[in-house]
Scaffold this motif. Sequence first.
Motif, PDB file in Angstrom:
ATOM      1  N   VAL A 162      -4.669   4.889  -0.195  1.00 46.07           N
ATOM      2  CA  VAL A 162      -4.505   3.514   0.273  1.00 46.07           C
ATOM      3  C   VAL A 162      -3.985   3.496   1.710  1.00 46.07           C
ATOM      4  O   VAL A 162      -4.418   2.688   2.529  1.00 46.07           O
ATOM      5  CB  VAL A 162      -3.554   2.732  -0.665  1.00 46.07           C
ATOM      6  CG1 VAL A 162      -3.186   1.405  -0.070  1.00 46.07           C
ATOM      7  CG2 VAL A 162      -4.209   2.529  -2.012  1.00 46.07           C
ATOM      8  N   GLY A 163      -3.069   4.432   2.014  1.00 50.59           N
ATOM      9  CA  GLY A 163      -2.495   4.488   3.359  1.00 50.59           C
ATOM     10  C   GLY A 163      -3.560   4.644   4.415  1.00 50.59           C
ATOM     11  O   GLY A 163      -3.602   3.908   5.392  1.00 50.59           O
ATOM     12  N   GLN A 164      -4.472   5.611   4.201  1.00 56.72           N
ATOM     13  CA  GLN A 164      -5.477   5.818   5.238  1.00 56.72           C
ATOM     14  C   GLN A 164      -6.497   4.687   5.264  1.00 56.72           C
ATOM     15  O   GLN A 164      -7.000   4.335   6.331  1.00 56.72           O
ATOM     16  CB  GLN A 164      -6.162   7.173   5.084  1.00 56.72           C
ATOM     17  CG  GLN A 164      -6.998   7.372   3.873  1.00 56.72           C
ATOM     18  CD  GLN A 164      -7.284   8.852   3.697  1.00 56.72           C
ATOM     19  OE1 GLN A 164      -6.405   9.639   3.385  1.00 56.72           O
ATOM     20  NE2 GLN A 164      -8.520   9.232   3.923  1.00 56.72           N
ATOM     21  N   TRP A 196       6.065  -1.996  -3.749  1.00 56.58           N
ATOM     22  CA  TRP A 196       5.761  -2.853  -4.883  1.00 56.58           C
ATOM     23  C   TRP A 196       4.965  -2.110  -5.951  1.00 56.58           C
ATOM     24  O   TRP A 196       5.343  -2.073  -7.123  1.00 56.58           O
ATOM     25  CB  TRP A 196       5.009  -4.097  -4.385  1.00 56.58           C
ATOM     26  CG  TRP A 196       4.663  -5.070  -5.459  1.00 56.58           C
ATOM     27  CD1 TRP A 196       5.297  -5.201  -6.665  1.00 56.58           C
ATOM     28  CD2 TRP A 196       3.613  -6.026  -5.447  1.00 56.58           C
ATOM     29  NE1 TRP A 196       4.706  -6.190  -7.385  1.00 56.58           N
ATOM     30  CE2 TRP A 196       3.670  -6.723  -6.672  1.00 56.58           C
ATOM     31  CE3 TRP A 196       2.634  -6.384  -4.514  1.00 56.58           C
ATOM     32  CZ2 TRP A 196       2.774  -7.734  -6.983  1.00 56.58           C
ATOM     33  CZ3 TRP A 196       1.758  -7.392  -4.828  1.00 56.58           C
ATOM     34  CH2 TRP A 196       1.830  -8.060  -6.052  1.00 56.58           C
ATOM     35  N   LEU A 197       3.835  -1.476  -5.547  1.00 56.50           N
ATOM     36  CA  LEU A 197       2.963  -0.859  -6.533  1.00 56.50           C
ATOM     37  C   LEU A 197       3.354   0.573  -6.861  1.00 56.50           C
ATOM     38  O   LEU A 197       2.794   1.175  -7.759  1.00 56.50           O
ATOM     39  CB  LEU A 197       1.510  -0.901  -6.042  1.00 56.50           C
ATOM     40  CG  LEU A 197       0.957  -2.323  -5.860  1.00 56.50           C
ATOM     41  CD1 LEU A 197      -0.380  -2.291  -5.159  1.00 56.50           C
ATOM     42  CD2 LEU A 197       0.808  -2.987  -7.212  1.00 56.50           C
ATOM     43  N   GLY A 198       4.280   1.131  -6.079  1.00 54.71           N
ATOM     44  CA  GLY A 198       4.819   2.431  -6.439  1.00 54.71           C
ATOM     45  C   GLY A 198       3.944   3.626  -6.136  1.00 54.71           C
ATOM     46  O   GLY A 198       3.980   4.621  -6.851  1.00 54.71           O
ATOM     47  N   ILE A 199       3.144   3.555  -5.068  1.00 58.56           N
ATOM     48  CA  ILE A 199       2.425   4.750  -4.615  1.00 58.56           C
ATOM     49  C   ILE A 199       3.464   5.704  -4.024  1.00 58.56           C
ATOM     50  O   ILE A 199       4.398   5.269  -3.356  1.00 58.56           O
ATOM     51  CB  ILE A 199       1.388   4.390  -3.534  1.00 58.56           C
ATOM     52  CG1 ILE A 199       0.364   3.419  -4.088  1.00 58.56           C
ATOM     53  CG2 ILE A 199       0.701   5.628  -2.996  1.00 58.56           C
ATOM     54  CD1 ILE A 199      -0.543   2.832  -3.040  1.00 58.56           C
ATOM     55  N   TYR A 200       3.281   7.005  -4.259  1.00 58.15           N
ATOM     56  CA  TYR A 200       4.244   7.971  -3.736  1.00 58.15           C
ATOM     57  C   TYR A 200       4.226   7.947  -2.212  1.00 58.15           C
ATOM     58  O   TYR A 200       3.173   8.087  -1.588  1.00 58.15           O
ATOM     59  CB  TYR A 200       3.919   9.363  -4.269  1.00 58.15           C
ATOM     60  CG  TYR A 200       4.792  10.434  -3.692  1.00 58.15           C
ATOM     61  CD1 TYR A 200       6.179  10.346  -3.791  1.00 58.15           C
ATOM     62  CD2 TYR A 200       4.249  11.517  -3.028  1.00 58.15           C
ATOM     63  CE1 TYR A 200       6.985  11.301  -3.247  1.00 58.15           C
ATOM     64  CE2 TYR A 200       5.052  12.487  -2.480  1.00 58.15           C
ATOM     65  CZ  TYR A 200       6.417  12.371  -2.591  1.00 58.15           C
ATOM     66  OH  TYR A 200       7.214  13.329  -2.039  1.00 58.15           O
ATOM     67  N   GLY A 246       5.267   9.922   0.164  1.00 59.89           N
ATOM     68  CA  GLY A 246       4.862  11.099   0.927  1.00 59.89           C
ATOM     69  C   GLY A 246       3.362  11.186   1.086  1.00 59.89           C
ATOM     70  O   GLY A 246       2.849  11.371   2.196  1.00 59.89           O
ATOM     71  N   SER A 247       2.614  11.015  -0.025  1.00 60.36           N
ATOM     72  CA  SER A 247       1.160  11.137   0.085  1.00 60.36           C
ATOM     73  C   SER A 247       0.589   9.962   0.866  1.00 60.36           C
ATOM     74  O   SER A 247      -0.420  10.095   1.549  1.00 60.36           O
ATOM     75  CB  SER A 247       0.531  11.218  -1.306  1.00 60.36           C
ATOM     76  OG  SER A 247       0.769  10.034  -2.015  1.00 60.36           O
ATOM     77  N   PHE A 248       1.249   8.816   0.772  1.00 60.62           N
ATOM     78  CA  PHE A 248       0.808   7.642   1.529  1.00 60.62           C
ATOM     79  C   PHE A 248       0.814   7.935   3.026  1.00 60.62           C
ATOM     80  O   PHE A 248      -0.189   7.784   3.715  1.00 60.62           O
ATOM     81  CB  PHE A 248       1.756   6.483   1.211  1.00 60.62           C
ATOM     82  CG  PHE A 248       1.308   5.141   1.722  1.00 60.62           C
ATOM     83  CD1 PHE A 248       0.559   4.316   0.927  1.00 60.62           C
ATOM     84  CD2 PHE A 248       1.653   4.715   2.987  1.00 60.62           C
ATOM     85  CE1 PHE A 248       0.154   3.072   1.384  1.00 60.62           C
ATOM     86  CE2 PHE A 248       1.250   3.487   3.455  1.00 60.62           C
ATOM     87  CZ  PHE A 248       0.505   2.663   2.646  1.00 60.62           C
ATOM     88  N   TRP A 249       1.974   8.416   3.530  1.00 63.54           N
ATOM     89  CA  TRP A 249       2.085   8.647   4.970  1.00 63.54           C
ATOM     90  C   TRP A 249       1.294   9.868   5.414  1.00 63.54           C
ATOM     91  O   TRP A 249       0.656   9.846   6.468  1.00 63.54           O
ATOM     92  CB  TRP A 249       3.544   8.812   5.383  1.00 63.54           C
ATOM     93  CG  TRP A 249       4.301   7.524   5.416  1.00 63.54           C
ATOM     94  CD1 TRP A 249       5.272   7.143   4.555  1.00 63.54           C
ATOM     95  CD2 TRP A 249       4.146   6.441   6.346  1.00 63.54           C
ATOM     96  NE1 TRP A 249       5.733   5.891   4.892  1.00 63.54           N
ATOM     97  CE2 TRP A 249       5.069   5.439   5.976  1.00 63.54           C
ATOM     98  CE3 TRP A 249       3.330   6.235   7.459  1.00 63.54           C
ATOM     99  CZ2 TRP A 249       5.192   4.246   6.680  1.00 63.54           C
ATOM    100  CZ3 TRP A 249       3.457   5.046   8.154  1.00 63.54           C
ATOM    101  CH2 TRP A 249       4.367   4.073   7.762  1.00 63.54           C
TER     102      TRP A 249
END
Lengths: 154, 264
Positions: free
Chosen positions: B90-92, B180-184, B186-189
């Motif tokens: 989602v981050g990218q 809010w949705l609780g994505i980790y 570290g993997s997000f960034w």
Amino acid sequence: MRMRTLEISVGAFMLAGMLALVVLAVKVSGLSLKTGGETYELNAYFDNTGALKPRSRISMAGVTIGQVRSIELDKANYMARVVMDIDQQIDNIPIDSTASIVTAGLLGEQYISISIGGEEAFLRNGERFEDTQSALIIEELIGKFLLGTVNKNE
Amino acid sequence: MKLDVLDRLAQLGQFGLGHVQSLGRSGIFLFLAIFSRAGFTGRGALLIRQLYNVGVLSLIIVTVSGLFIGMVLGLQGYSILIRYGSEGAVGQLVALSLLRELGPVVTALLFAGRAGSALTAEIGLMKATEQLSSMEMMGVDPLKRVIAPRFWAGVISMPLLAAIFNLVGILGGVMVGVDWLGIYEGSFWSGMQQAVDFVDDVGNGMVKSLVFGIVVTWIAVFQGYDAIPTSEGISRATTRTVVYASLTVLGLDFILTAVMFSEL
């Protein structure tokens, strides 16, 4: 006095804009100022690099130790030559180590994983991995299964 | 009958000539506004006032829309990517779509609606109340005194606004995705940092927003300067600014994207 508050707010606006750009550079695109000069170069030849791209990561025991600089075809032997930048601190990779292209998860991106060999001598700047393992192409694998060319007894 | 056909042809010719003429006029106008820099000293105060009008006052609408667009992207991206178990991407998704397309384009559209229409109306009213002609009578060049500071203010503000929009949008995506949705986190960034290249994504986005800034402000000041000096003329010029600027931005965006990202 009115002019002064105007000037201050314009200054704050321009500062905010530039600050936003800096944050975008550092936090979002991961641009770090100390990239040059702290890596050394290693080469590896692969039969097939699959979806490996420049800037893909290189990992050892799951820890990122560098990234792919370039991938090009070596016209002499029809193999892909991958140039890697390895962190200067990791200077003790044995010369018989294996570089293999693996996939993170089923749909994830591909990266190079290095498994350690047992030799006493270490790879130096510009040297190459003798032992490599190419990317696993899932389509080819499925094709082999469909044609029954994978030997079950082995 | 034959005359009728010729009349139609003449009308078409007039139409074409009119448009080419106004394009040429606007080109000359822009050239004069930019390059008549003799005696630009002491104009800093004018530029700062316009930067305030054009940039600082657009800040709120840009920040709020950036926040909501980033949040929506995070939400939509999550609800689709969770099906494939790759919600870490989602981050990218948020960062790339904002930096490459949505940031520059939406900021330019908002900028055209918020700042461009105001510029046109202001300059058009100056023309209607004969302030521009009285300036000329006093020996002050309105291009230098009125147009140039507004043009430069628009060109300077637009990339800054787009950068702020991008950042706020990404923070909105982080808010929805991570908090809010609780994505980790570290993997997000790290996914974001691996996917985003500074020159290719952030740099090209900034180039886009600079081009859009030039085009939108150019259209806005020219439409104001070229307006028919009546209340109806000003209202038409203001509408034209928003319509032309939006269409030009969307069209140019396609061309710029085709040039910048065509190898993908």
